[in-house]
Design a protein around this motif. Sequence first.
Motif, PDB file in Angstrom:
ATOM      1  N   HIS A  95      -6.269   5.156  17.529  1.00  0.00           N
ATOM      2  CA  HIS A  95      -5.062   5.484  16.772  1.00  0.00           C
ATOM      3  C   HIS A  95      -4.949   4.510  15.600  1.00  0.00           C
ATOM      4  O   HIS A  95      -4.969   3.297  15.805  1.00  0.00           O
ATOM      5  CB  HIS A  95      -3.818   5.377  17.651  1.00  0.00           C
ATOM      6  N   GLN A  96      -4.857   5.056  14.411  1.00  0.00           N
ATOM      7  CA  GLN A  96      -4.770   4.225  13.213  1.00  0.00           C
ATOM      8  C   GLN A  96      -3.566   4.656  12.385  1.00  0.00           C
ATOM      9  O   GLN A  96      -3.345   5.857  12.181  1.00  0.00           O
ATOM     10  CB  GLN A  96      -6.044   4.364  12.393  1.00  0.00           C
ATOM     11  N   TYR A  97      -2.785   3.680  11.942  1.00  0.00           N
ATOM     12  CA  TYR A  97      -1.592   3.939  11.138  1.00  0.00           C
ATOM     13  C   TYR A  97      -1.599   3.030   9.924  1.00  0.00           C
ATOM     14  O   TYR A  97      -2.092   1.905   9.977  1.00  0.00           O
ATOM     15  CB  TYR A  97      -0.315   3.666  11.938  1.00  0.00           C
ATOM     16  N   LEU A  98      -1.027   3.511   8.854  1.00  0.00           N
ATOM     17  CA  LEU A  98      -0.888   2.727   7.632  1.00  0.00           C
ATOM     18  C   LEU A  98       0.565   2.818   7.181  1.00  0.00           C
ATOM     19  O   LEU A  98       1.080   3.912   6.935  1.00  0.00           O
ATOM     20  CB  LEU A  98      -1.814   3.274   6.542  1.00  0.00           C
ATOM     21  N   PHE A  99       1.237   1.685   7.112  1.00  0.00           N
ATOM     22  CA  PHE A  99       2.635   1.623   6.688  1.00  0.00           C
ATOM     23  C   PHE A  99       2.688   1.012   5.291  1.00  0.00           C
ATOM     24  O   PHE A  99       2.109  -0.045   5.058  1.00  0.00           O
ATOM     25  CB  PHE A  99       3.462   0.777   7.659  1.00  0.00           C
ATOM     26  N   ILE A 100       3.363   1.688   4.384  1.00  0.00           N
ATOM     27  CA  ILE A 100       3.464   1.229   2.998  1.00  0.00           C
ATOM     28  C   ILE A 100       4.937   1.098   2.635  1.00  0.00           C
ATOM     29  O   ILE A 100       5.736   1.993   2.929  1.00  0.00           O
ATOM     30  CB  ILE A 100       2.773   2.221   2.037  1.00  0.00           C
ATOM     31  N   ASP A 101       5.285  -0.016   1.991  1.00  0.00           N
ATOM     32  CA  ASP A 101       6.673  -0.261   1.604  1.00  0.00           C
ATOM     33  C   ASP A 101       6.700  -0.703   0.150  1.00  0.00           C
ATOM     34  O   ASP A 101       5.920  -1.564  -0.264  1.00  0.00           O
ATOM     35  CB  ASP A 101       7.283  -1.346   2.496  1.00  0.00           C
ATOM     36  N   PHE A 102       7.589  -0.094  -0.627  1.00  0.00           N
ATOM     37  CA  PHE A 102       7.779  -0.473  -2.021  1.00  0.00           C
ATOM     38  C   PHE A 102       9.207  -0.950  -2.224  1.00  0.00           C
ATOM     39  O   PHE A 102      10.136  -0.390  -1.657  1.00  0.00           O
ATOM     40  CB  PHE A 102       7.548   0.728  -2.957  1.00  0.00           C
ATOM     41  N   VAL A 105       0.722  -2.485   5.770  1.00  0.00           N
ATOM     42  CA  VAL A 105       0.305  -2.950   7.091  1.00  0.00           C
ATOM     43  C   VAL A 105      -0.583  -1.875   7.701  1.00  0.00           C
ATOM     44  O   VAL A 105      -0.185  -0.714   7.797  1.00  0.00           O
ATOM     45  CB  VAL A 105       1.510  -3.226   8.021  1.00  0.00           C
ATOM     46  N   SER A 106      -1.780  -2.269   8.094  1.00  0.00           N
ATOM     47  CA  SER A 106      -2.710  -1.380   8.773  1.00  0.00           C
ATOM     48  C   SER A 106      -2.668  -1.704  10.263  1.00  0.00           C
ATOM     49  O   SER A 106      -2.813  -2.866  10.659  1.00  0.00           O
ATOM     50  CB  SER A 106      -4.127  -1.587   8.221  1.00  0.00           C
ATOM     51  N   VAL A 107      -2.456  -0.672  11.090  1.00  0.00           N
ATOM     52  CA  VAL A 107      -2.378  -0.853  12.543  1.00  0.00           C
ATOM     53  C   VAL A 107      -3.491  -0.034  13.179  1.00  0.00           C
ATOM     54  O   VAL A 107      -3.662   1.146  12.896  1.00  0.00           O
ATOM     55  CB  VAL A 107      -1.003  -0.403  13.081  1.00  0.00           C
ATOM     56  N   LEU A 108      -4.259  -0.689  14.036  1.00  0.00           N
ATOM     57  CA  LEU A 108      -5.369  -0.048  14.733  1.00  0.00           C
ATOM     58  C   LEU A 108      -5.171  -0.244  16.228  1.00  0.00           C
ATOM     59  O   LEU A 108      -5.116  -1.386  16.699  1.00  0.00           O
ATOM     60  CB  LEU A 108      -6.685  -0.669  14.263  1.00  0.00           C
ATOM     61  N   GLU A 160      -4.593  -5.437   9.496  1.00  0.00           N
ATOM     62  CA  GLU A 160      -4.650  -6.082   8.183  1.00  0.00           C
ATOM     63  C   GLU A 160      -3.314  -5.900   7.474  1.00  0.00           C
ATOM     64  O   GLU A 160      -2.629  -4.895   7.684  1.00  0.00           O
ATOM     65  CB  GLU A 160      -5.768  -5.448   7.353  1.00  0.00           C
ATOM     66  N   THR A 161      -2.948  -6.875   6.638  1.00  0.00           N
ATOM     67  CA  THR A 161      -1.721  -6.778   5.854  1.00  0.00           C
ATOM     68  C   THR A 161      -2.015  -7.116   4.396  1.00  0.00           C
ATOM     69  O   THR A 161      -2.983  -7.822   4.090  1.00  0.00           O
ATOM     70  CB  THR A 161      -0.619  -7.729   6.368  1.00  0.00           C
ATOM     71  N   TYR A 162      -1.169  -6.604   3.519  1.00  0.00           N
ATOM     72  CA  TYR A 162      -1.265  -6.899   2.094  1.00  0.00           C
ATOM     73  C   TYR A 162       0.151  -6.928   1.539  1.00  0.00           C
ATOM     74  O   TYR A 162       0.982  -6.085   1.895  1.00  0.00           O
ATOM     75  CB  TYR A 162      -2.077  -5.832   1.355  1.00  0.00           C
ATOM     76  N   ASN A 163       0.427  -7.892   0.675  1.00  0.00           N
ATOM     77  CA  ASN A 163       1.730  -7.990   0.036  1.00  0.00           C
ATOM     78  C   ASN A 163       1.540  -8.597  -1.354  1.00  0.00           C
ATOM     79  O   ASN A 163       0.786  -9.554  -1.522  1.00  0.00           O
ATOM     80  CB  ASN A 163       2.663  -8.874   0.859  1.00  0.00           C
ATOM     81  N   SER A 164       2.220  -8.023  -2.345  1.00  0.00           N
ATOM     82  CA  SER A 164       2.146  -8.584  -3.687  1.00  0.00           C
ATOM     83  C   SER A 164       3.418  -8.266  -4.458  1.00  0.00           C
ATOM     84  O   SER A 164       3.984  -7.186  -4.320  1.00  0.00           O
ATOM     85  CB  SER A 164       0.948  -8.004  -4.447  1.00  0.00           C
ATOM     86  N   PHE A 165       3.838  -9.225  -5.272  1.00  0.00           N
ATOM     87  CA  PHE A 165       4.928  -8.978  -6.208  1.00  0.00           C
ATOM     88  C   PHE A 165       4.333  -8.364  -7.470  1.00  0.00           C
ATOM     89  O   PHE A 165       3.171  -8.590  -7.800  1.00  0.00           O
ATOM     90  CB  PHE A 165       5.656 -10.280  -6.548  1.00  0.00           C
ATOM     91  N   VAL A 166       5.147  -7.561  -8.162  1.00  0.00           N
ATOM     92  CA  VAL A 166       4.711  -6.859  -9.367  1.00  0.00           C
ATOM     93  C   VAL A 166       5.670  -7.215 -10.501  1.00  0.00           C
ATOM     94  O   VAL A 166       6.885  -7.182 -10.320  1.00  0.00           O
ATOM     95  CB  VAL A 166       4.705  -5.330  -9.137  1.00  0.00           C
TER      96      VAL A 166
END
Length: 84
Positions: free
Chosen positions: A3-10, A34-37, A43-49
């Motif tokens: 089961h793999q999920y990808l959560f994206i937040d803006f 956030v990638s959930v396996l 894995e996670t990723y976060n960045s300011f724009v």
Amino acid sequence: MIHQYLFIDFEFTIQEDDRKRRDFFQEFLEVGIVSVLDNEVYETYNSFVKPELNPVLTGRCKDFLEIAQEDVDGGISFDNLSAS
């Protein structure tokens, strides 16, 4: 079965009040992924724009999102985000 999920937040810029202004355009301020396996964070990723049209954050935006002006000033440009 895997089961793999990808959560994206803006997070977006917020104008100072609820009045609709023609000169205000919402822009990306932050992206988080956030990638959930198999129910584990993989894995996670976060960045300011950096906003380009309204580069100075409103007080309402900083308070509501708890983002400092310095955070976005040091962020990546939207062009770099879309090229990734």
